[in-house]
Design a protein around this motif. Structure first.
Motif: not given
Length: 121
Positions: A28-57
């Motif tokens: 909302s502030v930096e206007k940079i794209t963020w992406s995450e890949n999640w897997v359903v593991m039983g009764h939980a969600l596991q974050l397996v990869e995160a990506k950000v197009k640049g950096s900032g606050a």
């Protein structure tokens, strides 16, 4: 990838084409794209990869991140029982949830946080 994973998105059950999904949004502030890949593991969600197009606050790449085609990419391997997605309306769009065959926009309008969790059998 196994078929038939199910997510509760708010009060709606969503069948996935496999056992995983991705979330994409614009900060909302930096206007940079963020992406995450999640897997359903039983009764939980596991974050397996995160990506950000640049950096900032508030957009710092995670530990072990490497730069690939303009994206900082890393593997947090974080497991949580649910996700709560804010719906501020400040980004011009909501969250995009994709499961490999279809994408759905969530939280585009300001409102209550949206909960995403594995379906309880």
């Amino acid at each position: 990838m196994s078929a038939g994973a199910c997510l509760m998105v708010g009060a709606v059950a969503m069948s996935l084409s496999g056992n995983g999904f991705s979330l994409h949004w614009t900060h909302s502030v930096e206007k940079i794209t963020w992406s995450e890949n999640w897997v359903v593991m039983g009764h939980a969600l596991q974050l397996v990869e995160a990506k950000v197009k640049g950096s900032g606050a508030g957009m710092e790449p995670g530990e072990g991140a490497v730069l690939q085609d303009g994206w900082w990419v890393w593997s947090p391997m974080t497991r949580v029982p649910e996700l709560r997605l804010a719906a501020s309306g400040a980004t011009g769009a909501g969250w995009t949830l994709c499961d490999g065959t279809a994408c759905h926009e969530l939280g585009a309008e300001p409102g209550e946080a949206l909960m995403i969790a594995p379906c309880q059998s």
